[in-house]
Design a protein around this motif. Structure first.
Motif, PDB file in Angstrom:
ATOM      1  N   ALA A 132       9.976   5.388  -2.334  1.00  0.00           N
ATOM      2  CA  ALA A 132      10.656   5.118  -3.589  1.00  0.00           C
ATOM      3  C   ALA A 132      10.670   3.618  -3.845  1.00  0.00           C
ATOM      4  N   PRO A 133      10.776   3.205  -5.115  1.00  0.00           N
ATOM      5  CA  PRO A 133      10.847   1.770  -5.415  1.00  0.00           C
ATOM      6  C   PRO A 133      11.984   1.070  -4.683  1.00  0.00           C
ATOM      7  N   GLU A 134      13.144   1.737  -4.612  1.00  0.00           N
ATOM      8  CA  GLU A 134      14.292   1.095  -3.987  1.00  0.00           C
ATOM      9  C   GLU A 134      14.135   0.924  -2.474  1.00  0.00           C
ATOM     10  N   LEU A 135      13.124   1.564  -1.885  1.00  0.00           N
ATOM     11  CA  LEU A 135      12.856   1.411  -0.458  1.00  0.00           C
ATOM     12  C   LEU A 135      11.757   0.381  -0.194  1.00  0.00           C
ATOM     13  N   GLY A 136      11.344  -0.336  -1.232  1.00  0.00           N
ATOM     14  CA  GLY A 136      10.359  -1.390  -1.060  1.00  0.00           C
ATOM     15  C   GLY A 136       8.933  -0.993  -1.368  1.00  0.00           C
ATOM     16  N   ASP A 137       8.737   0.185  -1.966  1.00  0.00           N
ATOM     17  CA  ASP A 137       7.385   0.685  -2.216  1.00  0.00           C
ATOM     18  C   ASP A 137       6.818   0.285  -3.578  1.00  0.00           C
ATOM     19  N   ALA A 138       7.584  -0.433  -4.384  1.00  0.00           N
ATOM     20  CA  ALA A 138       7.099  -0.861  -5.693  1.00  0.00           C
ATOM     21  C   ALA A 138       6.250  -2.114  -5.520  1.00  0.00           C
ATOM     22  N   VAL A 139       5.044  -1.920  -4.996  1.00  0.00           N
ATOM     23  CA  VAL A 139       4.124  -3.022  -4.735  1.00  0.00           C
ATOM     24  C   VAL A 139       2.762  -2.692  -5.336  1.00  0.00           C
ATOM     25  N   MET A 140       2.083  -3.715  -5.777  1.00  0.00           N
ATOM     26  CA  MET A 140       0.790  -3.560  -6.438  1.00  0.00           C
ATOM     27  C   MET A 140      -0.337  -3.285  -5.443  1.00  0.00           C
ATOM     28  N   ALA A 149      -8.452  -8.223   2.758  1.00  0.00           N
ATOM     29  CA  ALA A 149      -8.785  -7.003   2.028  1.00  0.00           C
ATOM     30  C   ALA A 149      -7.495  -6.336   1.589  1.00  0.00           C
ATOM     31  N   LEU A 150      -7.531  -5.743   0.398  1.00  0.00           N
ATOM     32  CA  LEU A 150      -6.330  -5.151  -0.178  1.00  0.00           C
ATOM     33  C   LEU A 150      -6.615  -3.745  -0.691  1.00  0.00           C
ATOM     34  N   ALA A 151      -5.719  -2.825  -0.370  1.00  0.00           N
ATOM     35  CA  ALA A 151      -5.709  -1.504  -0.998  1.00  0.00           C
ATOM     36  C   ALA A 151      -4.865  -1.617  -2.254  1.00  0.00           C
ATOM     37  N   MET A 152      -5.452  -1.255  -3.410  1.00  0.00           N
ATOM     38  CA  MET A 152      -4.800  -1.490  -4.694  1.00  0.00           C
ATOM     39  C   MET A 152      -4.036  -0.249  -5.156  1.00  0.00           C
ATOM     40  N   PHE A 153      -2.795  -0.480  -5.619  1.00  0.00           N
ATOM     41  CA  PHE A 153      -1.939   0.605  -6.111  1.00  0.00           C
ATOM     42  C   PHE A 153      -1.621   0.480  -7.595  1.00  0.00           C
ATOM     43  N   GLY A 154      -1.917  -0.657  -8.197  1.00  0.00           N
ATOM     44  CA  GLY A 154      -1.563  -0.869  -9.596  1.00  0.00           C
ATOM     45  C   GLY A 154      -2.282  -2.066 -10.158  1.00  0.00           C
ATOM     46  N   GLU A 199       3.976  -2.871  -9.561  1.00  0.00           N
ATOM     47  CA  GLU A 199       3.524  -1.574 -10.078  1.00  0.00           C
ATOM     48  C   GLU A 199       2.819  -0.783  -8.979  1.00  0.00           C
ATOM     49  N   ASN A 200       3.347   0.387  -8.664  1.00  0.00           N
ATOM     50  CA  ASN A 200       2.704   1.301  -7.715  1.00  0.00           C
ATOM     51  C   ASN A 200       2.529   2.647  -8.408  1.00  0.00           C
ATOM     52  N   LEU A 201       1.311   2.927  -8.813  1.00  0.00           N
ATOM     53  CA  LEU A 201       1.017   4.138  -9.573  1.00  0.00           C
ATOM     54  C   LEU A 201       0.903   5.376  -8.692  1.00  0.00           C
ATOM     55  N   TYR A 202       1.087   5.194  -7.383  1.00  0.00           N
ATOM     56  CA  TYR A 202       1.037   6.332  -6.459  1.00  0.00           C
ATOM     57  C   TYR A 202       2.424   6.903  -6.161  1.00  0.00           C
ATOM     58  N   LEU A 203       3.458   6.246  -6.638  1.00  0.00           N
ATOM     59  CA  LEU A 203       4.807   6.776  -6.469  1.00  0.00           C
ATOM     60  C   LEU A 203       5.059   7.851  -7.518  1.00  0.00           C
ATOM     61  N   ASP A 204       5.537   8.986  -7.051  1.00  0.00           N
ATOM     62  CA  ASP A 204       5.733  10.114  -7.969  1.00  0.00           C
ATOM     63  C   ASP A 204       6.939  10.920  -7.520  1.00  0.00           C
ATOM     64  N   GLY A 205       8.073  10.635  -8.130  1.00  0.00           N
ATOM     65  CA  GLY A 205       9.268  11.428  -7.878  1.00  0.00           C
ATOM     66  C   GLY A 205       9.693  11.500  -6.428  1.00  0.00           C
ATOM     67  N   GLY A 206       9.713  10.384  -5.749  1.00  0.00           N
ATOM     68  CA  GLY A 206      10.161  10.361  -4.363  1.00  0.00           C
ATOM     69  C   GLY A 206       9.096  10.663  -3.338  1.00  0.00           C
ATOM     70  N   ARG A 207       7.840  10.735  -3.763  1.00  0.00           N
ATOM     71  CA  ARG A 207       6.754  10.938  -2.809  1.00  0.00           C
ATOM     72  C   ARG A 207       5.605   9.999  -3.131  1.00  0.00           C
ATOM     73  N   TRP A 208       4.748   9.817  -2.157  1.00  0.00           N
ATOM     74  CA  TRP A 208       3.555   8.985  -2.321  1.00  0.00           C
ATOM     75  C   TRP A 208       2.392   9.934  -2.575  1.00  0.00           C
ATOM     76  N   ASP A 209       1.812   9.849  -3.765  1.00  0.00           N
ATOM     77  CA  ASP A 209       0.814  10.812  -4.213  1.00  0.00           C
ATOM     78  C   ASP A 209      -0.599  10.424  -3.758  1.00  0.00           C
ATOM     79  N   ALA A 210      -0.834  10.519  -2.456  1.00  0.00           N
ATOM     80  CA  ALA A 210      -2.161  10.284  -1.877  1.00  0.00           C
ATOM     81  C   ALA A 210      -2.172  10.903  -0.495  1.00  0.00           C
ATOM     82  N   ASP A 211      -3.349  11.264  -0.032  1.00  0.00           N
ATOM     83  CA  ASP A 211      -3.460  11.887   1.291  1.00  0.00           C
ATOM     84  C   ASP A 211      -3.286  10.884   2.415  1.00  0.00           C
ATOM     85  N   TYR A 212      -3.713   9.635   2.185  1.00  0.00           N
ATOM     86  CA  TYR A 212      -3.650   8.629   3.241  1.00  0.00           C
ATOM     87  C   TYR A 212      -2.725   7.504   2.829  1.00  0.00           C
TER      88      TYR A 212
END
Length: 238
Positions: free
Chosen positions: A22-30, A61-66, A71-84
């Motif tokens: 979740a964003p409030e847990l520090g996951d709102a990263v690009m 090297a960077l894995a891009m999320f937004g 902006e993290n476009l993989y956050l979706d309602g309390g879950r991370w929407d990716a397999d890895y």
């Protein structure tokens, strides 16, 4: 502000970690750092771009999320929407203490200022007897993999620079709502330059273990389309 401490059973017997997303847990990263050793897993879900630290004159090297900070476009309602989940995200709020280039014994540190530090809930780090829980043992393995990958990446980046295999990227996209997003300040593998390398150089890159991560980074660029689609869906949801 970070508050790093060496993790010990004495000081952290009752420590618990919130493992949700979740964003409030520090996951709102690009984006987050990734290492060549995990490019094969990362490229299945994320674009891999490179950024030059001009002050240190080295690449990461960077894995891009937004497309923009926070902006993290993989956050979706309390879950991370990716397999890895990239290692640099998965191990939080833990980190390896000591120099990234030091081959000596390392210690597990924990950021006590992290929002993942739980009060009476979450995953236990030590059991009642002060022994590491399976959760901590898994985290320690991932920390070791990330640390080894980071130290090993220096030779990879040296090879990319030696053969001029990185080129600047400027990506400008027009979204469904008519707005424009840009990615600037990043580099990608220069595919045309790669094609010009002779068999001897390619053989050296392969022998050193660099050729596969190069191909994985190139393959990951197809995920830019997915990232754009995620952005459009996000805009569509208001």
């Amino acid at each position: 502000m970070a508050d790093h401490a060496i993790l010990t059973a004495t000081a952290h017997r009752d420590l618990r970690i919130q493992t949700g997303r979740a964003p409030e847990l520090g996951d709102a990263v690009m984006c987050c750092i990734t290492v060549p050793d995990e490019f094969r897993q990362v490229q299945d879900d994320y674009p891999i771009l490179f950024r030059l630290d001009a002050e240190r004159d080295n690449f990461t090297a960077l894995a891009m999320f937004g497309f923009q900070n926070g902006e993290n476009l993989y956050l979706d309602g309390g879950r991370w929407d990716a397999d890895y989940l990239p290692l640099a995200i998965d191990i939080q709020p833990f980190l390896i203490g000591g120099s990234a280039t030091d081959d000596g014994e390392k210690q597990v540190h924990v950021d006590m200022a992290s929002p993942r530090i739980a009060n009476g809930e979450g995953m236990r780090v030590f059991d009642e007897d002060g022994r590491p829980t399976p959760y901590l043992e898994t985290i320690t393995e991932k920390l070791g993999a990330l640390d080894a990958g980071y130290r090993g990446s220096q030779a990879f980046f040296a090879a990319l620079r030696r053969h001029a295999l990185l080129e600047p990227l400027t990506l400008e996209i027009t979204l469904d709502d008519g707005s424009t997003n840009r990615l600037v300040g990043f580099h990608v593998i220069d595919e045309e330059r790669l094609r010009t390398l002779d068999a001897g150089v390619l053989g050296d890159l392969h022998e050193a273990g660099h050729l596969m991560p190069i191909f994985m980074a190139l393959a990951s660029l197809g995920k830019l389309r997915d990232l754009i689609a995620r952005k459009n869906r996000h805009l569509g949801h208001g």
